[in-house]
Design a protein around this motif. Structure first.
Motif, PDB file in Angstrom:
ATOM      1  N   THR A 153       0.862  -1.188   0.000  1.00  0.00           N
ATOM      2  CA  THR A 153       0.000   0.000   0.000  1.00  0.00           C
ATOM      3  C   THR A 153       0.895   1.234   0.000  1.00  0.00           C
ATOM      4  N   HIS A 346     -12.171  -6.367   3.500  1.00  0.00           N
ATOM      5  CA  HIS A 346     -11.398  -7.379   4.214  1.00  0.00           C
ATOM      6  C   HIS A 346     -11.271  -7.020   5.683  1.00  0.00           C
ATOM      7  N   GLU A 459      -7.371  -8.100  -6.600  1.00  0.00           N
ATOM      8  CA  GLU A 459      -6.249  -9.054  -6.594  1.00  0.00           C
ATOM      9  C   GLU A 459      -6.461 -10.114  -7.669  1.00  0.00           C
TER      10      GLU A 459
HETATM   11  N1  LIG Z   1      -3.268  -4.896   2.320  1.00  0.00           N
HETATM   12  C1  LIG Z   1      -4.098  -5.692   3.210  1.00  0.00           C
HETATM   13  C2  LIG Z   1      -5.056  -6.360   2.313  1.00  0.00           C
HETATM   14  C3  LIG Z   1      -5.687  -7.656   2.734  1.00  0.00           C
HETATM   15  C4  LIG Z   1      -6.465  -8.291   1.633  1.00  0.00           C
HETATM   16  C5  LIG Z   1      -6.871  -9.694   1.863  1.00  0.00           C
HETATM   17  N2  LIG Z   1      -7.191 -10.260   0.584  1.00  0.00           N
HETATM   18  C6  LIG Z   1      -5.773 -10.511   2.545  1.00  0.00           C
HETATM   19  O1  LIG Z   1      -4.980 -11.089   1.829  1.00  0.00           O
HETATM   20  O2  LIG Z   1      -5.749 -10.570   3.771  1.00  0.00           O
HETATM   21  C7  LIG Z   1      -3.214  -6.604   4.043  1.00  0.00           C
HETATM   22  O3  LIG Z   1      -2.161  -7.007   3.551  1.00  0.00           O
HETATM   23  O4  LIG Z   1      -3.567  -6.872   5.179  1.00  0.00           O
END
Ligand SMILES: N[C@H](CCC[C@H](N)C(=O)O)C(=O)O
Ligand SMILES: CC(=O)N[C@H]1[C@@H](OP(=O)(O)OP(=O)(O)OC[C@H]2O[C@@H](n3ccc(=O)[nH]c3=O)[C@H](O)[C@@H]2O)O[C@H](CO)[C@@H](O)[C@@H]1O[C@H](C)C(=O)N[C@@H](C)C(=O)N[C@H](CCC(=O)O)C(=O)O
Ligand SMILES: Nc1ncnc2c1ncn2[C@@H]1O[C@H](COP(=O)(O)OP(=O)(O)OP(=O)(O)O)[C@@H](O)[C@H]1O
Ligand SMILES: [Mg+2]
Length: 483
Positions: A153, A346, A459
């Motif tokens: 991000t 999420h 994704e």
């Molecule tokens: N940028 C967030 C997105 C999570 C998206 C979800 N699809 C996962 O993989 O947990 C993370 O890395 O916590």
């Protein structure tokens, strides 16, 4: 660049060796070091960069920045000792890449949900106005129209400053970026000059990393504490922490709200699957977005654009041309009248908001079938809550796998199921194979129903044991609905 020039950005504790040397590049990862570079040792969550100083030197590093001086310094290497490597790395990186944020206006967006949406819509708005613009976001980074794939991000400080440097060199006048809580805590943004900061909301996420909501809040707040006096803060009055964020900032504070009196005041007048009719500061506008949370995101975009000097009327025209961001309330319709929505929800709060938005439009005229999982090696505490939120607001729930990473998919599913009572369980299926889960939802759906596929949005992979396998929710549901 001369090492001496770079060191002007920081206050070293001591320098041992020649600082009047040319630095060919800078690095925080010994594996990437090339000849003539400065290697900066950082203490991480998995390793201590100090342990890799010998490796960096053997790959040709000629200068080392560190918190602890080595017991046996290597002849001919310059060592710079600092108190705080994380802080120094950002400042050095931004100097090395030409201090880009003094050449363009950088606005950062932080908060649990809505960062990608707001940053991307600001990027689209300012491109609509004809400027060259940069974007740093979860989905993809952009230097005006050139896409640059990303894994983060907010990228590491070297990548981040290299990107900003290219944006400034290529004439971008504005850059919009997501500022994740990890990046604030790890000072990836140290040294950057922000023209403004936007706060969206704060609900639970990432407690695997921050441990407590209090620490998570503090990390977000630090971004506003560190903003300069000439910057603006734009905060969401509808979030209970909106004013907490800005209570110690030196920047000029502005507010936005869908509920209370504020500098940027919005209202949802009408809502349907094609979009919403909104009122912003007493101007009506039609937008192609659904859900109250998106009205809030658009209001933040409106406020920020006005604070950057654009006329309200012009911004409203730009907003009416905008399309949803990939994987955020991304709708697919079948010829038999079933609507599938692919969304990146999420977190428990995001899931609740998306489901509320669906019900707001459905008005009881169809069933809601939710397919959802949770990521592995991430906040475990959110799993049962996400399942419960899904069950509360859906007619059928299919608990499935997200990115299991290094965990067993069934263990994650079990953590989610633990949040459900007997009544919830009667409408819940668990199908670990995500493709099968989506197929089952499509089979259960009838005319007028909505399938929500949550968690992975844009994704196009599923990450299993360190390997990313191609998987795209939208692609799958499109094929299954039209078979
Ligand atoms: N940028 C967030 C997105 C999570 C998206 C979800 N699809 C996962 O993989 O947990 C993370 O890395 O916590
Ligand atoms: C937990 C976390 O945030 N980790 C980030 C952190 O790494 P770290 O501090 O753990 O690094 P480490 O592995 O302990 O290594 C310490 C140091 O030794 C160096 N090293 C290590 C090994 C070696 O052989 N040589 C060497 O020099 C490393 O380069 C590093 O400088 O700093 C690195 C550089 O900035 C990041 O790439 C890394 O992100 C990891 C891969 C990650 O998965 N991060 C996620 C959780 C993340 O940051 N997510 C947020 C928010 C997501 C969202 O909600 O949108 C994001 O901004 O993406
Ligand atoms: N303002 C908002 N309030 C609550 N939920 C939101 C808001 N905006 C978006 N969402 C929900 O959160 C999901 C993620 O949105 P978005 O990608 O914009 O957030 P983000 O903050 O960038 O997330 P990440 O932490 O993964 O980078 C969306 O798919 C939607 O379900
Ligand atoms: Mg994001």
């Amino acid at each position: 660049m001369l090492l001496n020039e770079l060191l002007k950005a920081i206050q070293p504790v001591q320098i041992a060796g020649d600082s009047n040397i040319e630095i060919a590049g800078i690095n925080i990862d010994s594996r990437l070091v090339e000849a003539g570079q400065l290697f900066m040792a950082m203490r991480g969550t998995q390793a201590d960069g100090h342990a890799y100083i010998p490796a960096a030197i053997s790959k040709g590093a000629t200068a080392i920045l560190c918190e602890d001086m080595p017991e046996k310094p290597v002849e001919g290497i310059t060592y710079i000792q600092v108190k705080d490597s994380e802080d120094a790395v950002g400042k050095i990186a931004t100097t090395f890449y030409g201090d880009p944020t003094s050449k363009l206006e950088l606005v950062g967006v932080t908060g649990t949900n809505g960062k990608t949406t707001i940053a991307t819509l600001l990027y689209n708005t300012f491109r609509y106005f004809g400027y060259k613009v940069g974007l740093i976001s979860t989905v993809c980074n952009y230097i005006d129209d050139e896409p640059i794939p990303t894994e983060h991000t907010t990228p590491d400080p070297i990548t981040l400053n290299r990107l900003l440097g290219r944006m400034a060199d290529e004439g971008c006048k504005y850059a919009f970026m997501e500022v994740s809580s990890h990046s604030i805590a790890q000072k990836r943004i140290s040294g950057l000059k922000f023209a403004g900061g936007i706060f969206t909301n704060l609900t639970r996420d990432h407690l695997d990393y921050h441990k407590t909501v209090e620490n998570y809040l503090k990390a977000k707040k630090k971004f506003f504490d560190d903003l300069p006096k000439n910057a603006f803060s734009l905060t969401n009055l509808d979030d209970k922490n909106g004013l907490v964020m800005t209570q110690n900032t030196r920047s000029k504070v502005y507010t936005y709200s869908l509920r209370s009196l504020s500098d940027f005041k919005g209202r949802v007048l009408e809502s349907h699957f094609e979009g919403m009719l909104l009122d912003f500061n007493n101007h009506e506008l039609a937008v192609q977005f659904i859900g109250k949370f998106n009205a809030s995101n658009l209001l933040a975009v409106f406020g920020a654009a006005v604070l950057l000097g654009k006329k309200e009327e012009d911004v409203l025209v730009a907003l009416s041309t905008l399309h949803p961001v990939a994987g955020r309330f991304d709708a697919v319709r079948s010829k038999d009248g079933v609507t599938a929505i692919v969304d990146y929800a999420h977190t428990p709060d995001a899931l609740t908001n998306v489901l509320n938005a669906i019900h707001g439009v459905l008005e009881g005229k169809g069933k809601v079938i939710t397919v959802v999982g949770a990521g592995g090696n991430r906040d475990k505490g959110k799993r049962p809550i996400m399942a419960k939120e899904a069950a509360k607001a859906s007619d059928r729930v299919i608990i499935t796998s997200d990115n299991p990473r290094f965990e067993e998919p069934q263990d994650i599913i079990n953590d989610m199921l633990a949040g459900l009572d007997a009544e919830d369980m009667r409408k819940t299926l668990s199908i670990a194979d995500r493709k099968e889960a989506i197929r089952t939802a499509c089979m259960l759906a009838e005319k007028g129903d909505v399938i929500l596929i949550a968690g992975k949005g844009h994704e196009n992979y599923q990450e299993i044991k360190g390997v990313k396998h191609h998987f795209d929710d939208k692609e799958e549901v499109k094929r299954m609905l039209n078979d």
